[in-house]
Design a protein around this motif. Structure first.
Motif, short mmCIF file in Angstrom:
data_model
loop_
_atom_site.label_atom_id
_atom_site.label_comp_id
_atom_site.label_asym_id
_atom_site.label_seq_id
_atom_site.Cartn_x
_atom_site.Cartn_y
_atom_site.Cartn_z
N PHE A 1 0.83 -1.21 0.00
CA PHE A 1 0.00 0.00 0.00
C PHE A 1 0.87 1.26 0.00
O PHE A 1 1.85 1.36 0.75
CB PHE A 1 -0.90 -0.03 1.23
CG PHE A 1 -1.74 1.20 1.43
CD1 PHE A 1 -1.35 2.19 2.30
CD2 PHE A 1 -2.95 1.33 0.75
CE1 PHE A 1 -2.13 3.31 2.51
CE2 PHE A 1 -3.74 2.44 0.96
CZ PHE A 1 -3.34 3.43 1.84
N LEU A 2 0.49 2.21 -0.87
CA LEU A 2 1.17 3.50 -0.89
C LEU A 2 0.31 4.59 -0.27
O LEU A 2 0.77 5.34 0.60
CB LEU A 2 1.51 3.89 -2.34
CG LEU A 2 2.54 3.04 -3.07
CD1 LEU A 2 2.70 3.52 -4.51
CD2 LEU A 2 3.88 3.07 -2.35
N LYS B 1 7.07 12.61 -0.62
CA LYS B 1 8.41 12.87 -1.14
C LYS B 1 8.33 13.16 -2.65
O LYS B 1 7.76 14.15 -3.07
CB LYS B 1 9.34 11.71 -0.82
CG LYS B 1 9.55 11.50 0.67
CD LYS B 1 10.52 10.38 0.96
CE LYS B 1 10.70 10.21 2.47
NZ LYS B 1 11.63 9.09 2.79
N ARG B 2 8.84 12.28 -3.49
CA ARG B 2 8.84 12.52 -4.93
C ARG B 2 7.56 12.02 -5.62
O ARG B 2 7.42 12.18 -6.84
CB ARG B 2 10.04 11.82 -5.56
CG ARG B 2 11.39 12.38 -5.12
CD ARG B 2 12.58 11.62 -5.73
NE ARG B 2 12.64 10.24 -5.24
CZ ARG B 2 12.26 9.20 -5.95
NH1 ARG B 2 11.83 9.35 -7.19
NH2 ARG B 2 12.35 7.98 -5.44
N LEU B 3 6.63 11.47 -4.88
CA LEU B 3 5.40 10.93 -5.46
C LEU B 3 4.24 11.89 -5.22
O LEU B 3 4.05 12.37 -4.10
CB LEU B 3 5.08 9.58 -4.83
CG LEU B 3 5.78 8.34 -5.37
CD1 LEU B 3 7.29 8.41 -5.21
CD2 LEU B 3 5.24 7.08 -4.70
N ILE C 1 5.79 10.49 -10.46
CA ILE C 1 7.06 10.40 -9.74
C ILE C 1 8.05 11.37 -10.37
O ILE C 1 8.29 11.32 -11.58
CB ILE C 1 7.64 8.97 -9.76
CG1 ILE C 1 6.64 7.98 -9.16
CG2 ILE C 1 8.96 8.92 -8.98
CD1 ILE C 1 7.12 6.53 -9.18
N THR C 2 8.61 12.20 -9.58
CA THR C 2 9.60 13.18 -10.04
C THR C 2 10.99 12.60 -9.88
O THR C 2 11.31 11.99 -8.86
CB THR C 2 9.49 14.47 -9.22
OG1 THR C 2 8.15 14.97 -9.31
CG2 THR C 2 10.45 15.53 -9.71
N ALA C 3 11.82 12.78 -10.91
CA ALA C 3 13.23 12.37 -10.85
C ALA C 3 13.37 10.93 -10.36
O ALA C 3 13.86 10.67 -9.25
CB ALA C 3 14.02 13.33 -9.96
#
Lengths: 115, 111
Positions: free
Chosen positions: B45-46, B59-61, B76-78
């Protein structure tokens, strides 16, 4: 993670065999689920149990028979399976809630091969 | 019955590039969840989105839920090599207890 365990991890069976998959959760949840994951299809919900009562059966063939003796254990009894039943069978658990607003915790799965 | 479509099925990116997967439901959803499955692993699970137009970040998501509660996206970044895996959306609607999963987007990252 050891919250949801499944045994066996791998199973090879013939079409005339009878076998059972076992799932156990140690998270204090009251809802448990069986999913089928095969290569060419989305994760398919098979059965849902809430407080040991089956609340959903998504048109699963009768050669798959679930059993939920208590809120911590879930079984999937298999008999006279077909080769197309080969897949990863995943068990999950969650807290039950209104319309299911709770994350599901998955076990590692049983990789089933039907010869 | 309820259907959840997810695109693309596969996405190859160079490490450091951004990645987006899209999810569309045939019916209005009460909520949508996102899961990640690493190769050889099980879904984890996210996040869950419940409100119309909701945006959540980890974070990046970045996760979004559409205004009509019929579509969602994960950006998603980077990207990093640890992001490799299959990302699934899963929707719940019609009072059902179970989730309807999309087919997933396989993210492959080239270093």
């Amino acid at each position: 993670e050891t919250g949801v365990t499944q045994t066996p991890r791998h199973l090879v069976m013939g079409m005339t065999n009878k076998k059972s998959l076992k799932c156990e959760q140690h998270l204090g949840h009251n809802a448990m689920y069986w999913y089928k994951q095969s290569a060419k299809k989305p994760l398919e919900l098979m059965f849902v149990y809430n407080f040991k009562e089956q609340t959903e059966n998504n048109s699963v063939p009768s050669r798959f028979s679930p059993e939920c003796p208590n809120s911590s254990h879930l079984f999937l009894h298999l008999h006279t399976l077909q080769p197309e039943d080969s897949a990863l069978y995943l068990c999950a658990s969650s807290h039950p809630g209104l319309a299911g607003y709770n994350e599901q915790f998955f076990g590692p799965g049983t990789r089933l091969t039907v010869l | 019955g309820q259907q959840v479509m997810q695109i693309p099925q596969y996405q190859h990116v160079q490490e450091g590039e951004d990645f987006t997967t899209y999810c569309n439901s045939s019916t209005t959803l009460s909520n949508i969840q996102w899961y990640k499955q690493r190769p050889g692993g099980h879904p984890v699970f996210l996040i869950q989105l419940v409100k119309s137009g909701e945006v959540k970040k980890q974070k990046r998501l970045t996760f979004q839920f559409g205004e009509a509660k019929k579509n969602s996206s994960l950006h998603i970044t980077a990207t990093q090599t640890t992001d490799v895996g299959t990302y699934f959306c899963a929707g719940r609607g019609g009072g059902a207890d179970g989730l309807t999963f999309g087919k997933g987007t396989h993210l492959i990252i080239q270093p």
